[in-house]
Design an enzyme around this catalytic site. Structure first.
Site, PDB file in Angstrom:
ATOM      1  N   ARG A  95     -47.964  40.673  -8.674  1.00 33.11           N
ATOM      2  CA  ARG A  95     -49.319  40.378  -9.119  1.00 33.11           C
ATOM      3  C   ARG A  95     -50.266  41.537  -8.824  1.00 33.11           C
ATOM      4  O   ARG A  95     -50.288  42.071  -7.715  1.00 33.11           O
ATOM      5  CB  ARG A  95     -49.818  39.109  -8.395  1.00 33.11           C
ATOM      6  CG  ARG A  95     -51.255  38.738  -8.658  1.00 33.11           C
ATOM      7  CD  ARG A  95     -51.458  38.218 -10.053  1.00 33.11           C
ATOM      8  NE  ARG A  95     -52.785  37.630 -10.204  1.00 33.11           N
ATOM      9  CZ  ARG A  95     -53.363  37.387 -11.377  1.00 33.11           C
ATOM     10  NH1 ARG A  95     -52.710  37.671 -12.496  1.00 33.11           N
ATOM     11  NH2 ARG A  95     -54.552  36.835 -11.425  1.00 33.11           N
ATOM     12  N   GLU A 115     -32.023  13.065  13.823  1.00 39.29           N
ATOM     13  CA  GLU A 115     -32.940  12.954  12.683  1.00 39.29           C
ATOM     14  C   GLU A 115     -34.129  13.889  12.849  1.00 39.29           C
ATOM     15  O   GLU A 115     -34.539  14.575  11.907  1.00 39.29           O
ATOM     16  CB  GLU A 115     -33.414  11.510  12.536  1.00 39.29           C
ATOM     17  CG  GLU A 115     -34.362  11.300  11.359  1.00 39.29           C
ATOM     18  CD  GLU A 115     -34.816   9.858  11.210  1.00 39.29           C
ATOM     19  OE1 GLU A 115     -35.741   9.618  10.403  1.00 39.29           O
ATOM     20  OE2 GLU A 115     -34.263   8.980  11.899  1.00 39.29           O
ATOM     21  N   ARG A 116     -34.688  13.928  14.057  1.00 42.01           N
ATOM     22  CA  ARG A 116     -35.860  14.781  14.284  1.00 42.01           C
ATOM     23  C   ARG A 116     -35.492  16.251  14.281  1.00 42.01           C
ATOM     24  O   ARG A 116     -36.266  17.101  13.817  1.00 42.01           O
ATOM     25  CB  ARG A 116     -36.544  14.361  15.586  1.00 42.01           C
ATOM     26  CG  ARG A 116     -37.254  13.030  15.421  1.00 42.01           C
ATOM     27  CD  ARG A 116     -37.681  12.379  16.705  1.00 42.01           C
ATOM     28  NE  ARG A 116     -38.427  11.148  16.412  1.00 42.01           N
ATOM     29  CZ  ARG A 116     -38.724  10.220  17.311  1.00 42.01           C
ATOM     30  NH1 ARG A 116     -38.338  10.364  18.581  1.00 42.01           N
ATOM     31  NH2 ARG A 116     -39.406   9.142  16.955  1.00 42.01           N
ATOM     32  N   SER A 155     -45.049   2.108  12.066  1.00 43.39           N
ATOM     33  CA  SER A 155     -44.052   2.553  13.037  1.00 43.39           C
ATOM     34  C   SER A 155     -43.734   1.498  14.093  1.00 43.39           C
ATOM     35  O   SER A 155     -42.845   1.708  14.926  1.00 43.39           O
ATOM     36  CB  SER A 155     -44.535   3.834  13.731  1.00 43.39           C
ATOM     37  OG  SER A 155     -44.702   4.875  12.790  1.00 43.39           O
ATOM     38  N   PRO A 215     -32.741  11.670  17.856  1.00 43.12           N
ATOM     39  CA  PRO A 215     -32.739  13.112  18.142  1.00 43.12           C
ATOM     40  C   PRO A 215     -32.188  13.945  16.994  1.00 43.12           C
ATOM     41  O   PRO A 215     -32.791  14.957  16.603  1.00 43.12           O
ATOM     42  CB  PRO A 215     -31.870  13.213  19.402  1.00 43.12           C
ATOM     43  CG  PRO A 215     -32.066  11.908  20.088  1.00 43.12           C
ATOM     44  CD  PRO A 215     -32.133  10.906  18.967  1.00 43.12           C
TER      45      PRO A 215
END
Length: 385
Positions: free
Chosen positions: A274, A248-249, A133, A246
């Protein structure tokens, strides 16, 4: 809880995307995971729906200014179907905004029509072996030629989503010497055509999940990149890279909420069918309580993500807002998906079941786009700590 974030136009788009995913994506998920990528025809099909042209001006074949809500709907429908659209989100939601925001008019004319039509797929190459990073530590270099007509690019990148299938790679590189007094200076973005001599795709990395979305190593050996392919101003890349974080997050948080919703659906369907000890798994109090907990956590995360989408539409989403959304929604998704897998018992560990793929695919959301720990640091700073 009743949602108010979407209107009739959004829901009509949802139906179109749902139909496309049901017919063109969901039936092929195992095939695409084995291949390590989705076929180009998927992107061409999305282009016909307008799903590659968000925010691209109409004169370049796009939809013009578009609410992020449409991209959020795609996240929801992909997760709901247990499907994949490869690196569509990275292409359209992460990389395209750099071109929209920074490219000059000549570059827009050259690239945006192909982006809208699916003829140009995009990737961004930031991370390098050994730097992670720490973008300020980038070592990939580009030297301007003596006649100033091109850059000569050399270096290597890793963890590049869509790197093996994209046509245009936005490469973050150092165009001036490293300055320990200003580690962020001297970085630029060069747009590299993947057909360039000296461009090579190395290993396709073997990941825990997201197998239908290729992640590759890339190398650049004496690539001649025309100066016309410099995106924005030389030396200003670090500032550019922060502009889209912002959104992207937020998108990673929105995807986390979609994954939690899908996990609850998969688990509910499974426990209703089930049988154990003569009754359905759904009949046990523990099952009811676990799913009640999951539904409540999901609703809280959904409300937070929906508020973030509205703030983004209003141009008011801050870096700290996005960090809170990403942290809470991805951590919630991790807990919910894990609990829902547990309700499947041994079958939850089998990749034939969508919950198993969802479990593996969700884990990385707490890492990429900034780890949960990085998000906590941003939030703490916003608190004045």
């Amino acid at each position: 809880m009743k949602r108010t974030v979407y209107d009739a136009d959004h829901e009509a788009f949802r139906q179109s995307i749902r139909s496309f995913i049901t017919k063109e994506a969901a039936p092929h998920i195992h095939e695409w995971e084995a291949a390590g990528q989705v076929p180009r025809s998927v992107f061409k099909g999305l282009a016909e729906l307008g799903a590659l042209g968000f925010d691209i001006p109409e004169e370049y074949g796009g939809l013009g200014p578009t609410s992020y809500k449409y991209q959020a709907i795609i996240h929801e429908e992909v997760a709901w179907a247990g499907a994949s659209l490869g690196h569509h989100h990275v292409n359209t939601g992460v990389v395209l905004p750099y071109l929209l925001r920074i490219a000059n008019e000549e570059q827009k004319q050259r690239w945006l029509p192909g982006c809208a039509s699916g003829d140009i797929l995009l990737a961004i190459a930031m991370t390098e072996p050994g730097t992670g990073s720490d973008l300020a530590g980038i070592k990939t270099k580009a030297a301007l030629s003596e006649d100033s007509t091109h850059y000569v690019l050399n270096g290597a990148k890793t963890f590049i989503t869509g790197g093996a299938v994209s046509d245009l790679i936005l490469v973050v590189c150092r165009t001036s010497p490293y300055d320990p007094e200003d580690r962020r200076a001297g970085l630029s973005i060069l747009c590299v055509d993947s057909s360039s001599e000296g461009f090579a795709v190395g290993r396709k990395l073997d990941k825990i999940g997201r197998h239908s979305m290729d992640t590759a190593e890339l190398s650049f050996t004496d690539i001649k990149v025309p100066v016309e392919n410099l995106l924005g101003e030389e030396g200003k890349a670090f500032g550019y890279l922060g502009q889209n974080l912002p959104r992207e997050r937020l998108s990673i948080g929105v995807a986390g909420v979609a994954q939690a919703r899908a996990a609850i659906k998969f688990a509910t369907e499974y426990v209703m069918e089930r049988t154990v000890f003569g009754k359905t798994v759904a009949a046990f109090q523990n099952t009811k309580f676990v799913l009640a907990e999951c539904a409540t956590e999901f609703e809280a995360a959904e409300a937070m993500a929906d508020r973030g989408v509205e703030l983004d539409d209003a141009g008011e989403l801050t870096a700290a807002d996005a960090a809170r959304i990403k942290l809470f929604c991805t951590e919630t998704a991790g807990r919910v998906v894990d609990k829902c897998l547990q309700l499947h018992g041994g079958y939850g560990y089998m990749t034939d079941y969508p919950i198993a793929r969802l479990y593996a695919d969700t884990r990385v959301s707490r890492i990429y786009g900034g780890t949960s720990e990085v998000m906590k640091g941003i939030i703490a700073k916003d608190l004045g700590l």
